[in-house]
Design a protein around this motif. Structure first.
Motif, short mmCIF file in Angstrom:
data_model
loop_
_atom_site.label_atom_id
_atom_site.label_comp_id
_atom_site.label_asym_id
_atom_site.label_seq_id
_atom_site.Cartn_x
_atom_site.Cartn_y
_atom_site.Cartn_z
N ILE A 33 0.86 -1.18 0.00
CA ILE A 33 0.00 0.00 0.00
C ILE A 33 0.89 1.23 0.00
N LEU A 34 0.78 2.04 -1.04
CA LEU A 34 1.47 3.33 -1.09
C LEU A 34 0.43 4.40 -0.76
N TRP A 35 0.52 4.93 0.45
CA TRP A 35 -0.52 5.83 0.95
C TRP A 35 -0.05 7.28 0.81
N LEU A 36 -0.58 7.97 -0.21
CA LEU A 36 -0.21 9.36 -0.45
C LEU A 36 -1.15 10.28 0.33
N THR A 37 -0.58 11.20 1.10
CA THR A 37 -1.37 12.12 1.90
C THR A 37 -0.85 13.54 1.72
N GLY A 128 6.07 -2.89 6.95
CA GLY A 128 6.76 -2.92 5.66
C GLY A 128 5.83 -2.96 4.47
N ASP A 129 4.54 -3.23 4.72
CA ASP A 129 3.57 -3.31 3.63
C ASP A 129 2.86 -1.98 3.39
N PHE A 130 3.00 -1.06 4.33
CA PHE A 130 2.33 0.24 4.26
C PHE A 130 3.39 1.33 4.14
N ILE A 131 3.40 2.03 3.02
CA ILE A 131 4.39 3.07 2.75
C ILE A 131 3.67 4.41 2.74
N GLU A 132 3.86 5.19 3.79
CA GLU A 132 3.22 6.50 3.86
C GLU A 132 4.08 7.52 3.11
N GLU A 176 7.39 7.22 5.55
CA GLU A 176 8.47 6.51 4.87
C GLU A 176 9.15 7.38 3.82
N LEU A 177 8.38 8.30 3.24
CA LEU A 177 8.94 9.15 2.19
C LEU A 177 8.25 10.51 2.20
N LEU A 186 7.31 16.67 -11.70
CA LEU A 186 6.61 15.40 -11.56
C LEU A 186 7.52 14.20 -11.82
N ALA A 187 8.33 14.27 -12.86
CA ALA A 187 9.19 13.14 -13.21
C ALA A 187 10.14 12.80 -12.06
N THR A 188 10.68 13.82 -11.40
CA THR A 188 11.58 13.60 -10.28
C THR A 188 10.83 12.99 -9.11
N CYS A 189 9.62 13.47 -8.84
CA CYS A 189 8.81 12.91 -7.76
C CYS A 189 8.51 11.43 -8.02
N VAL A 190 8.19 11.11 -9.26
CA VAL A 190 7.92 9.70 -9.60
C VAL A 190 9.15 8.85 -9.31
N GLN A 191 10.31 9.31 -9.72
CA GLN A 191 11.54 8.55 -9.51
C GLN A 191 11.84 8.38 -8.02
N GLN A 192 11.50 9.36 -7.22
CA GLN A 192 11.71 9.25 -5.78
C GLN A 192 10.86 8.13 -5.19
N VAL A 193 9.61 8.05 -5.65
CA VAL A 193 8.72 6.99 -5.17
C VAL A 193 9.21 5.62 -5.66
N ILE A 194 9.57 5.54 -6.92
CA ILE A 194 10.05 4.28 -7.49
C ILE A 194 11.31 3.82 -6.76
N SER A 195 12.21 4.72 -6.50
CA SER A 195 13.45 4.37 -5.80
C SER A 195 13.16 3.87 -4.39
N GLU A 196 12.19 4.50 -3.73
CA GLU A 196 11.84 4.10 -2.36
C GLU A 196 11.30 2.68 -2.31
N ILE A 197 10.38 2.35 -3.19
CA ILE A 197 9.79 1.01 -3.12
C ILE A 197 10.75 -0.05 -3.65
N LYS A 198 11.64 0.33 -4.54
CA LYS A 198 12.68 -0.61 -4.98
C LYS A 198 13.62 -0.91 -3.82
N GLN A 199 14.01 0.12 -3.10
CA GLN A 199 14.90 -0.06 -1.96
C GLN A 199 14.26 -0.93 -0.89
#
Length: 206
Positions: A33-37, A128-132, A176-177, A186-199
Protein backbone atom coordinates in the motif's frame (compact mmCIF):
# COMPACT_ATOMS: atom_id res chain seq x y z
CA UNK A 1 -14.78 8.29 18.01
CA UNK A 2 -13.75 4.82 19.13
CA UNK A 3 -11.35 2.25 17.80
CA UNK A 4 -14.07 -0.38 17.56
CA UNK A 5 -16.71 -0.68 14.87
CA UNK A 6 -19.89 -2.75 15.20
CA UNK A 7 -19.95 -6.14 13.54
CA UNK A 8 -22.15 -9.20 13.54
CA UNK A 9 -21.33 -11.99 15.94
CA UNK A 10 -22.46 -14.60 13.41
CA UNK A 11 -19.49 -14.41 11.05
CA UNK A 12 -16.34 -16.50 10.71
CA UNK A 13 -13.13 -15.61 8.91
CA UNK A 14 -12.56 -17.88 5.90
CA UNK A 15 -8.90 -18.53 5.15
CA UNK A 16 -8.20 -18.52 1.41
CA UNK A 17 -6.61 -21.52 -0.26
CA UNK A 18 -4.65 -19.21 -2.57
CA UNK A 19 -2.46 -17.19 -0.22
CA UNK A 20 -1.02 -13.73 -0.65
CA UNK A 21 2.42 -15.25 -1.07
CA UNK A 22 1.18 -17.39 -3.96
CA UNK A 23 -0.45 -14.39 -5.60
CA UNK A 24 2.74 -12.37 -5.23
CA UNK A 25 4.76 -15.20 -6.74
CA UNK A 26 2.41 -15.23 -9.73
CA UNK A 27 2.64 -11.44 -10.08
CA UNK A 28 6.40 -11.41 -9.70
CA UNK A 29 6.43 -8.71 -7.02
CA UNK A 30 5.20 -7.94 -3.53
CA UNK A 31 1.86 -6.41 -2.77
CA UNK A 32 1.98 -3.09 -0.92
CA UNK A 33 0.00 0.00 0.00
CA UNK A 34 1.47 3.33 -1.09
CA UNK A 35 -0.52 5.83 0.95
CA UNK A 36 -0.21 9.36 -0.45
CA UNK A 37 -1.37 12.12 1.90
CA UNK A 38 -1.35 15.91 1.72
CA UNK A 39 -3.51 18.98 1.20
CA UNK A 40 -6.03 19.27 -1.58
CA UNK A 41 -4.06 20.41 -4.60
CA UNK A 42 -0.78 18.98 -3.34
CA UNK A 43 -0.54 16.67 -6.35
CA UNK A 44 -1.45 13.35 -4.73
CA UNK A 45 -3.63 12.04 -7.56
CA UNK A 46 -1.29 13.32 -10.25
CA UNK A 47 1.68 11.61 -8.60
CA UNK A 48 -0.22 8.39 -7.85
CA UNK A 49 -1.35 7.97 -11.45
CA UNK A 50 2.09 8.85 -12.81
CA UNK A 51 3.73 6.28 -10.55
CA UNK A 52 1.12 3.71 -11.55
CA UNK A 53 1.74 4.41 -15.25
CA UNK A 54 5.47 3.85 -14.75
CA UNK A 55 4.93 0.63 -12.80
CA UNK A 56 2.36 -0.65 -15.28
CA UNK A 57 4.76 -0.06 -18.15
CA UNK A 58 7.31 -2.17 -16.27
CA UNK A 59 4.83 -5.03 -15.94
CA UNK A 60 3.68 -4.57 -12.34
CA UNK A 61 0.10 -5.09 -11.19
CA UNK A 62 -1.25 -1.86 -9.76
CA UNK A 63 -4.40 0.07 -8.88
CA UNK A 64 -5.07 3.64 -7.75
CA UNK A 65 -7.76 4.40 -5.19
CA UNK A 66 -8.50 8.08 -5.77
CA UNK A 67 -10.34 10.24 -3.25
CA UNK A 68 -12.95 11.70 -5.60
CA UNK A 69 -13.53 8.41 -7.43
CA UNK A 70 -14.15 6.50 -4.20
CA UNK A 71 -16.71 9.08 -3.12
CA UNK A 72 -18.64 8.45 -6.35
CA UNK A 73 -19.27 4.85 -5.32
CA UNK A 74 -18.02 3.10 -2.20
CA UNK A 75 -18.34 6.22 -0.05
CA UNK A 76 -21.13 8.07 -1.87
CA UNK A 77 -23.22 7.96 1.30
CA UNK A 78 -20.66 9.97 3.29
CA UNK A 79 -20.32 13.71 3.73
CA UNK A 80 -17.37 15.70 5.03
CA UNK A 81 -18.09 15.87 8.74
CA UNK A 82 -15.18 14.72 10.92
CA UNK A 83 -17.05 11.47 11.58
CA UNK A 84 -17.72 10.83 7.89
CA UNK A 85 -14.11 11.60 6.98
CA UNK A 86 -12.95 9.04 9.54
CA UNK A 87 -15.31 6.45 8.08
CA UNK A 88 -14.20 7.30 4.55
CA UNK A 89 -10.58 6.55 5.40
CA UNK A 90 -11.53 3.44 7.36
CA UNK A 91 -13.24 1.99 4.28
CA UNK A 92 -10.34 2.95 2.04
CA UNK A 93 -7.89 1.24 4.39
CA UNK A 94 -9.91 -1.96 4.31
CA UNK A 95 -10.19 -1.92 0.51
CA UNK A 96 -6.48 -1.16 0.13
CA UNK A 97 -5.72 -4.14 2.36
CA UNK A 98 -7.76 -6.42 0.07
CA UNK A 99 -5.90 -5.20 -3.00
CA UNK A 100 -2.59 -5.73 -1.24
CA UNK A 101 -3.59 -9.26 -0.25
CA UNK A 102 -4.24 -9.89 -3.94
CA UNK A 103 -0.56 -9.14 -4.50
CA UNK A 104 -1.23 -5.74 -6.06
CA UNK A 105 0.64 -2.50 -5.50
CA UNK A 106 -2.24 -0.19 -4.52
CA UNK A 107 -1.77 3.56 -4.42
CA UNK A 108 -4.20 5.67 -2.40
CA UNK A 109 -4.58 9.41 -3.04
CA UNK A 110 -6.51 10.93 -0.14
CA UNK A 111 -6.04 14.04 1.97
CA UNK A 112 -6.49 11.71 4.99
CA UNK A 113 -5.87 14.65 7.32
CA UNK A 114 -5.82 12.85 10.66
CA UNK A 115 -2.79 10.91 11.90
CA UNK A 116 -4.94 8.49 13.90
CA UNK A 117 -6.84 7.38 10.80
CA UNK A 118 -3.67 6.90 8.77
CA UNK A 119 -2.19 4.88 11.62
CA UNK A 120 -5.34 2.77 11.78
CA UNK A 121 -4.93 2.00 8.07
CA UNK A 122 -1.27 1.13 8.68
CA UNK A 123 -2.22 -1.22 11.51
CA UNK A 124 -4.31 -3.36 9.15
CA UNK A 125 -1.22 -4.81 7.45
CA UNK A 126 2.19 -6.14 8.38
CA UNK A 127 5.13 -3.83 8.95
CA UNK A 128 6.76 -2.92 5.66
CA UNK A 129 3.57 -3.31 3.63
CA UNK A 130 2.33 0.24 4.26
CA UNK A 131 4.39 3.07 2.75
CA UNK A 132 3.22 6.50 3.86
CA UNK A 133 4.18 9.16 1.30
CA UNK A 134 3.76 12.76 2.38
CA UNK A 135 3.12 15.05 -0.57
CA UNK A 136 4.64 18.11 1.04
CA UNK A 137 3.24 21.17 -0.65
CA UNK A 138 2.69 24.46 1.22
CA UNK A 139 -0.96 25.34 1.47
CA UNK A 140 -0.23 28.69 -0.20
CA UNK A 141 0.85 26.84 -3.34
CA UNK A 142 -2.13 24.47 -3.12
CA UNK A 143 -4.46 27.43 -2.82
CA UNK A 144 -2.72 29.21 -5.70
CA UNK A 145 -3.22 26.13 -7.86
CA UNK A 146 -6.82 25.59 -6.66
CA UNK A 147 -7.29 23.08 -9.46
CA UNK A 148 -10.88 22.29 -8.40
CA UNK A 149 -11.88 25.76 -7.21
CA UNK A 150 -12.39 24.39 -3.71
CA UNK A 151 -10.21 26.86 -1.82
CA UNK A 152 -12.14 29.76 -3.33
CA UNK A 153 -15.41 28.20 -2.17
CA UNK A 154 -13.97 27.43 1.27
CA UNK A 155 -12.78 31.04 1.67
CA UNK A 156 -16.28 32.19 0.71
CA UNK A 157 -17.82 29.94 3.35
CA UNK A 158 -19.47 27.70 0.77
CA UNK A 159 -17.58 24.61 1.99
CA UNK A 160 -17.37 23.84 5.67
CA UNK A 161 -14.80 21.53 7.30
CA UNK A 162 -12.31 22.17 4.48
CA UNK A 163 -8.80 20.97 5.26
CA UNK A 164 -6.32 23.79 5.75
CA UNK A 165 -9.02 26.46 5.95
CA UNK A 166 -11.65 25.43 8.49
CA UNK A 167 -10.41 21.94 9.37
CA UNK A 168 -6.89 20.91 10.43
CA UNK A 169 -4.34 18.82 8.58
CA UNK A 170 -2.02 16.73 10.72
CA UNK A 171 1.17 16.22 8.74
CA UNK A 172 2.90 12.84 9.08
CA UNK A 173 5.54 12.76 11.79
CA UNK A 174 7.55 9.81 10.46
CA UNK A 175 6.48 9.00 6.91
CA UNK A 176 8.47 6.51 4.87
CA UNK A 177 8.94 9.15 2.19
CA UNK A 178 8.51 12.92 1.87
CA UNK A 179 8.08 14.22 -1.67
CA UNK A 180 8.20 17.95 -2.25
CA UNK A 181 5.35 18.23 -4.71
CA UNK A 182 5.25 22.00 -4.36
CA UNK A 183 8.45 22.77 -6.24
CA UNK A 184 9.81 19.46 -7.58
CA UNK A 185 8.87 18.41 -11.11
CA UNK A 186 6.61 15.40 -11.56
CA UNK A 187 9.19 13.14 -13.21
CA UNK A 188 11.58 13.60 -10.28
CA UNK A 189 8.81 12.91 -7.76
CA UNK A 190 7.92 9.70 -9.60
CA UNK A 191 11.54 8.55 -9.51
CA UNK A 192 11.71 9.25 -5.78
CA UNK A 193 8.72 6.99 -5.17
CA UNK A 194 10.05 4.28 -7.49
CA UNK A 195 13.45 4.37 -5.80
CA UNK A 196 11.84 4.10 -2.36
CA UNK A 197 9.79 1.01 -3.12
CA UNK A 198 12.68 -0.61 -4.98
CA UNK A 199 14.90 -0.06 -1.96
CA UNK A 200 12.26 -1.66 0.23
CA UNK A 201 12.12 -4.76 -1.96
CA UNK A 202 8.60 -4.27 -3.23
CA UNK A 203 9.83 -4.25 -6.82
CA UNK A 204 13.10 -5.25 -8.43
CA UNK A 205 13.25 -3.99 -12.02
CA UNK A 206 12.44 -0.41 -12.99
Amino acid sequence: MTDQFPSSGNITWHHATVTQARREALNGHRGAILWLTGYSGAGKSTLAHAVEAHLHQCGYRTFVLDGDNVRHGLCSDLGFTPEDRVENIRRVGEVAKLFMEAGIIVLTAFISPFRAERERARSLVEQGDFIEIYCDCPIKICEWRDVKGLYKKARAGQIIEFTGISSPYEAPENPELIVNTGTTDLATCVQQVISEIKQRGIIERV
